[in-house]
Scaffold this active site. Structure first.
Site, PDB file in Angstrom:
ATOM      1  N   PRO A  15       0.820  -1.206   0.000  1.00 38.46           N
ATOM      2  CA  PRO A  15       0.000   0.000   0.000  1.00 38.46           C
ATOM      3  C   PRO A  15       0.856   1.260   0.000  1.00 38.46           C
ATOM      4  O   PRO A  15       1.761   1.410   0.821  1.00 38.46           O
ATOM      5  CB  PRO A  15      -0.805  -0.128   1.298  1.00 38.46           C
ATOM      6  N   GLU A  16       0.594   2.157  -0.954  1.00 36.02           N
ATOM      7  CA  GLU A  16       1.310   3.416  -1.048  1.00 36.02           C
ATOM      8  C   GLU A  16       0.361   4.555  -0.673  1.00 36.02           C
ATOM      9  O   GLU A  16      -0.747   4.317  -0.187  1.00 36.02           O
ATOM     10  CB  GLU A  16       1.872   3.589  -2.466  1.00 36.02           C
TER      11      GLU A  16
END
Length: 271
Positions: free
Chosen positions: A2-3
């Site tokens: 997840p960014e």
């Protein structure tokens, strides 16, 4: 992993629903990357004020103290009125009078850390080296260019490092560099102000589009409603090795940079 877009999508999917909730109890499963830093029982009775984001950290502000949450490599948060019994990969249940916030993290690289304030040592250590937020007003072409001028590493690696601008992860760095017409192996300090200005616009455009698309679900990312993201369906170069560039029809190439795959067009992107 997840960014920034996925973390922001997660925040948006539960922040309003949990704001004002009273914490009933905090239950922890297997140890995560870092310890909580306090007795979980101390959180009972505290009220959730808001949920903010700093880089890839979610900051859950309470009437006393805050929780810093990181999704690690494979984590996701789910907020629901009720949840099933915790499974082997469910490592935190924050029970409130409005529902349960659950951290699901198969690889256990995520974290939930308590701090008395954002300036407390626990929070300061995690947040102090983060760069400017790319979707806020403080991120300008001049700020980006100045940060790049001080770095000799390849531009893609500088973007991923997060100390110049935070949250431009692997997918989004490849896409932004394509839209800006910059080869990913170009030394950061060779990027001129006009090119940095194009890159600045591309970063903001790509990240905003990713948030609007619900983020990218390459493996198992879902938001706090359990919904996947769809940005990966609209990429121009990422994971498109051998496919014709949509602009010039040249096959997209893939190289390895810092153990990560980088995708680019050898014609549209200049050194």
């Amino acid at each position: 992993m997840p960014e920034l877009p996925e973390v922001e999508v997660t925040r948006l999917s539960f922040a309003q629903r949990i704001a004002g909730a009273r914490i009933l109890r905090l239950q922890l499963g297997k140890p995560l990357r870092w310890p909580l830093g306090c007795d979980p029982a101390l959180l009972a009775g505290r009220q959730v004020l808001q949920v903010r984001r700093r880089g890839k950290y979610l900051l859950l502000d309470m009437d006393k103290g805050l929780l810093l949450m990181h999704l690690g490599m494979s984590g996701s948060l789910r907020f629901a009125p009720r949840v099933e019994l915790a499974g082997p990969h469910d490592h935190m249940d924050l029970h409130t009078d409005r529902g349960v916030l659950r951290l699901h993290d198969p690889r256990r690289f995520g974290a939930v850390v308590y701090a008395e304030s954002e300036s407390a040592p626990q929070a300061h250590k995690l947040l102090q080296n983060l760069g400017v937020e790319p979707l806020e007003d403080g991120f300008t072409p001049a700020v980006l260019h100045q940060g790049l001028r001080e770095r000799r590493a390849p531009i893609k690696q500088v973007l991923l490092a997060g100390d110049v601008v935070v949250g431009v992860g692997n997918i989004y760095a490849s896409e932004a560099l394509f839209h800006a017409g910059i080869r990913p192996a170009t030394a950061a300090n060779r990027v001129s102000l006009p090119r940095a200005t194009r890159l600045h616009a591309a970063i903001r455009q790509i990240l905003a589009a990713a948030v609007a698309s619900g983020g990218s679900s390459l493996r198992d990312f879902v938001d706090a409603h359990g919904e996947p993201g769809y940005f990966q369906l609209h990429t121009m170069v990422y994971d498109k090795e051998g496919h014709p560039c949509r602009i010039c029809a040249t096959p997209i190439r893939r190289i390895r940079q810092g153990q990560r795959s980088t995708f680019y067009c050898p014609i549209c992107q200049k050194p």
